[in-house]
Scaffold this active site. Structure first.
Site: not given
Ligand code: THU
Length: 136
Positions: A45, A47, A56, A58, A90, A93
């Site tokens: 991920n 941010e 994310c 994925e 999520c 994704c």
């Molecule tokens: N996140 C992902 O990278 N993948 C997921 O399947 C769930 C959420 C990340 C987004 C954000 O940077 C952190 O997790 C918190 O939500």
């Protein structure tokens, strides 16, 4: 799918989580996609201070793979080392992954504990317009 080493794929997802840029949530995520070409594409991920622009793990992996010419995936593993329990992809994704994975492709996800969830992409996104509705 007997020849897919999901343990190995999960290890690669776990390693990918180490690259996570997650200073806002402190929730690191790593993903590993097994391409139809046999190569593994990882992602973490990424941010952003705007929050909404966060990507994310994925989708990082999907984007890396497609931009390198791989458009079909046989399996996915997701590691969330900052959670005790497994945290699955999520909704956004799931939609993006379904574009490039057959409904029966295995998915494994897990956190800090030894608990792992094993599912298929079709179970994560049922009644999918690409895989299900088109064949009815
Ligand atoms: N996140 C992902 O990278 N993948 C997921 O399947 C769930 C959420 C990340 C987004 C954000 O940077 C952190 O997790 C918190 O939500």
């Amino acid at each position: 799918m007997a020849n897919i080493d999901m343990n190995e794929l999960f290890k690669q997802a776990k390693a990918a989580a180490k690259s996570a840029y997650a200073p806002y949530s402190n929730f690191r995520v790593g993903a590993a996609l097994l391409g139809a070409n046999g190569k593994v594409y990882t992602g973490c991920n990424v941010e952003n201070r705007s929050f909404g622009l966060t990507i994310c793990a994925e989708r990082t992996a999907v984007t890396k793979a497609v931009s390198e010419g791989c458009r079909s995936f046989k399996a996915l593993a997701v590691s969330t080392p900052d959670s005790d329990i497994p945290v699955g992809p999520c909704g956004a994704c799931r939609q993006v992954l379904s574009e490039f994975m057959p409904a029966g492709a295995p998915v494994r996800f897990g956190g800090k504990s030894a608990l792992r969830v094993n599912a298929t992409i079709g179970e994560l996104i049922p009644y999918d317009s690409l895989h299900d509705l088109g064949s009815r």
